[in-house]
Design an enzyme around this catalytic site. Structure first.
Site, PDB file in Angstrom:
ATOM      1  N   SER A   1      40.854 -10.885-111.126  1.00  0.00           N
ATOM      2  CA  SER A   1      41.102  -9.450-111.050  1.00  0.00           C
ATOM      3  C   SER A   1      41.392  -9.056-109.612  1.00  0.00           C
ATOM      4  O   SER A   1      41.381  -9.888-108.714  1.00  0.00           O
ATOM      5  CB  SER A   1      39.887  -8.685-111.569  1.00  0.00           C
ATOM      6  OG  SER A   1      38.809  -8.847-110.681  1.00  0.00           O
ATOM      7  N   LYS A   2      41.655  -7.799-109.430  1.00  0.00           N
ATOM      8  CA  LYS A   2      42.073  -7.319-108.099  1.00  0.00           C
ATOM      9  C   LYS A   2      41.109  -7.747-106.993  1.00  0.00           C
ATOM     10  O   LYS A   2      41.527  -8.028-105.886  1.00  0.00           O
ATOM     11  CB  LYS A   2      42.203  -5.791-108.038  1.00  0.00           C
ATOM     12  CG  LYS A   2      42.143  -5.086-109.352  1.00  0.00           C
ATOM     13  CD  LYS A   2      43.451  -5.107-110.116  1.00  0.00           C
ATOM     14  CE  LYS A   2      43.209  -4.727-111.557  1.00  0.00           C
ATOM     15  NZ  LYS A   2      43.039  -5.807-112.506  1.00  0.00           N
ATOM     16  N   ARG A   3      39.834  -7.774-107.331  1.00  0.00           N
ATOM     17  CA  ARG A   3      38.930  -8.074-106.229  1.00  0.00           C
ATOM     18  C   ARG A   3      39.029  -9.522-105.764  1.00  0.00           C
ATOM     19  O   ARG A   3      38.423  -9.913-104.778  1.00  0.00           O
ATOM     20  CB  ARG A   3      37.491  -7.683-106.580  1.00  0.00           C
ATOM     21  CG  ARG A   3      36.853  -8.489-107.624  1.00  0.00           C
ATOM     22  CD  ARG A   3      35.633  -7.819-108.220  1.00  0.00           C
ATOM     23  NE  ARG A   3      35.328  -8.482-109.462  1.00  0.00           N
ATOM     24  CZ  ARG A   3      34.821  -9.711-109.505  1.00  0.00           C
ATOM     25  NH1 ARG A   3      34.531 -10.345-108.392  1.00  0.00           N
ATOM     26  NH2 ARG A   3      34.590 -10.281-110.650  1.00  0.00           N
ATOM     27  N   HIS A   4      39.804 -10.331-106.456  1.00  0.00           N
ATOM     28  CA  HIS A   4      40.045 -11.684-105.975  1.00  0.00           C
ATOM     29  C   HIS A   4      41.253 -11.722-105.051  1.00  0.00           C
ATOM     30  O   HIS A   4      41.698 -12.784-104.654  1.00  0.00           O
ATOM     31  CB  HIS A   4      40.293 -12.632-107.151  1.00  0.00           C
ATOM     32  CG  HIS A   4      39.087 -12.842-107.999  1.00  0.00           C
ATOM     33  ND1 HIS A   4      39.011 -12.395-109.295  1.00  0.00           N
ATOM     34  CD2 HIS A   4      37.907 -13.420-107.728  1.00  0.00           C
ATOM     35  CE1 HIS A   4      37.816 -12.709-109.787  1.00  0.00           C
ATOM     36  NE2 HIS A   4      37.132 -13.316-108.858  1.00  0.00           N
ATOM     37  N   GLY A   5      41.789 -10.550-104.706  1.00  0.00           N
ATOM     38  CA  GLY A   5      42.956 -10.509-103.839  1.00  0.00           C
ATOM     39  C   GLY A   5      44.209 -10.382-104.671  1.00  0.00           C
ATOM     40  O   GLY A   5      44.201  -9.704-105.688  1.00  0.00           O
TER      41      GLY A   5
END
Length: 486
Positions: free
Chosen positions: A246-250
């Site tokens: 997801s987004k928090r993985h970049g």
RNA sequence: GGCGCCAUGGUGUAAUUGGUUAACACGUCGCCCUCUCAAGGCGAAGAGUUCGGGUUCGAUCCCCGAUGGCGCUACCA
């Protein structure tokens, strides 16, 4: 296996093409190409609130960038509403579906109640018990109704998945899901089946997050009397912490990787090997161009377990592909990188194409990303470049070094030749005369010429820059700023 | 919570589908090369296959259970 398989990629335009979607698209494409089949692109935009045409454009852009070209479509579900209503009518007529008059509020209240009582929050099927006459009367009176599928009360629904094998669900665990909302818009469950049947798809290749939805679809195929396609569910792609990517993985959208300087062939190759092993390729063979991927692809090679997205491996593929390009192939990619970075190369350098290609060739073996060409490689394409502070501090901290470089500039200016051999001979002779190690001059000159502490062989750099630039930059050595010693 | 699926070094995958010193790639570390950094060459560490039971002469592979992870559980897709 039918002679010409028909498959589809059916993204929902509620976001950009993300890594998982791209991998699904890629596998469908590989499958279609391998068997000479047809890939259909279908946009699942029945959720009007969350869908947008900008997202559609982004998805198409991502697919084109990866070289995943479809044969039919894009078709938009928002333009095929008639098909879904007709399909719902068929299901209704067959007694496989029924109208439901429960309102969203009632449903939510009952769900909350069930949850509080510790019961499963499934729809209680109360409208299924309505007599056809009563239901017809209420509809005639204008009461809004959704259409629900009447799931068999007992038994089980199973299917044979091409990657997961036999999968079975108890019908009692399935809820009477909504097919058509009360506003006449189909839900995903109806539109996928209606389209997959109408488009005569033979294989459904999609993410494993749809496994639990599959029995609901199988039930509809049966009620419709339609032949069942072969399902193949793909394991999911996880982030380094093994949670869903997801987004928090970049970077999570495909275009973000383009912007990171990843080359499409590298990304495609990397993605293909996430959850799939090209058995026949033999051990150690992982660099596989598109045609080989197509040739080797088979559903049998797909793994069942989720895969972690490994940026290091992607970076490796990227360096391999950047190195494998001819300079002629690489140049346009470099040029678009320059444009994207707002970097304007020196017109004089661009004019001499042959030299420019030579410089690209010199640099491409050590580029990690296209971004390097507008970053650490700036000095090769423009006279405006920054000096790396750490490199300057390390190699130019002795005040005598700059003075020596100044003198070296004069030697190089005056030397009859200007080749790798001649410049090296000149430098080494000069170092010997001055009683300094050649390395001191080489390292210092590297910073003066490239602004970096790291570069290709210094003498190749000199030739690439040409005599005039080499001399001028060495002459400027005394002016190179050294970071203040704190 | 219920249901479903999955489980091999840090990561991606292999293992003639019950018989190998568990292989390859990325990453890591060391050496060589060398003007730096990559590349390249050579070498090393790192899993006994999540755990516990079974079946078997023999389990990574078959069965059962546990644990963990993921997915689904909407008038989203």
């Amino acid at each position: 296996m039918p002679p010409t398989p028909r498959v589809r990629f059916a993204p929902s335009p509620t976001g950009y093409l993300h890594v998982g979607g791209a991998r699904t698209a890629l596998f469908n494409w590989l499958f279609a190409r391998h068997f000479g089949g047809t890939l259909i692109l279908r946009i699942e935009d029945t959720d009007f609130e969350r869908s947008s045409s900008a997202m559609v454009d982004g998805i198409l852009e991502g697919m084109r960038w990866l070289g995943i070209l479809w044969d039919e479509g894009p078709f938009f579900q928002s333009q095929r509403l008639g098909l879904y209503r007709a399909t719902a009518d068929r299901l209704l007529a067959a007694g496989a579906a029924y109208p439901c008059f429960c309102t969203r509020e009632e449903l939510e209240a009952r769900r909350a109640e069930a949850a509080a009582a510790g019961r499963p929050p499934m729809y209680d099927r109360r409208c299924r018990a309505l007599s056809p006459e009563a239901a017809a009367a209420r509809r005639a009176a204008g009461e809004p109704a959704a259409v629900r599928f009447a799931v068999p009360l007992d038994g089980a629904t199973s299917f044979d998945d091409a990657v997961f094998g036999a999968v079975s669900f108890l019908n009692a665990e399935l809820e009477d899901f909504v097919l058509l909302r009360s506003d006449g818009i189909p839900t995903y469950h109806l539109s996928v089946v209606a389209d997959d049947v109408e488009m005569r798809l033979t294989n459904i290749i999609r993410g494993a997050d749809h496994i639990s939805n599959t029995p609901k679809q199988v039930l509809q195929y049966r009620a419709l009397g339609a032949p069942l396609p072969v399902f193949a569910h793909l394991p999911l792609i996880l982030g380094p912490d093994k949670t869903r990517l997801s987004k928090r993985h970049g970077a999570t959208s495909v275009i973000a990787y383009k912007e990171l300087g990843i080359v499409p062939e590298a990304f495609r190759n990397f993605l293909a090997l996430l959850g799939w092993a090209p058995g026949a390729a033999g051990p150690g063979r992982e660099i596989l161009p598109a045609n080989e991927l197509v040739q080797l692809f088979s559903l049998g090679g797909i793994t069942k377990s989720n895969a972690v997205f490994d940026n290091d491996k992607l970076a490796w593929f990227n360096t391999e592909y950047i190195r494998a390009y001819t300079p002629e192939q690489l140049l346009p990619l470099v040029e678009s990188e320059w444009a994207a970075a707002g970097f304007v190369p020196d017109p004089g350098i661009l004019r001499d194409r042959e030299k420019l290609l030579g410089t690209i060739a010199l640099l491409q073996t050590r580029a990690r990303s296209l971004r390097d060409f507008a970053g650490v490689f700036r000095a090769y394409f423009s006279d405006e470049f920054p000096y790396d502070e750490a490199a300057a501090a390390k190699f130019l901290k002795e005040p005598t070094t700059a003075a020596l470089l100044l003198a070296l500039a004069e030697r190089l200016r005056a030397s009859p030749e200007f080749t790798e051999a001649s410049t090296e001979a000149t430098l080494r002779l000069f170092a010997e005369e001055q009683g300094v190690k050649a390395g001191v001059l080489i390292n210092g000159a590297r910073v003066a010429l490239t602004g970096q502490g790291v570069a290709p062989s210094l003498f190749a750099v000199m030739v690439a820059l040409g005599r005039a630039r080499t001399v001028a930059r060495l002459q400027a050595a005394p002016a190179i700023p050294l970071p203040a010693r704190g």
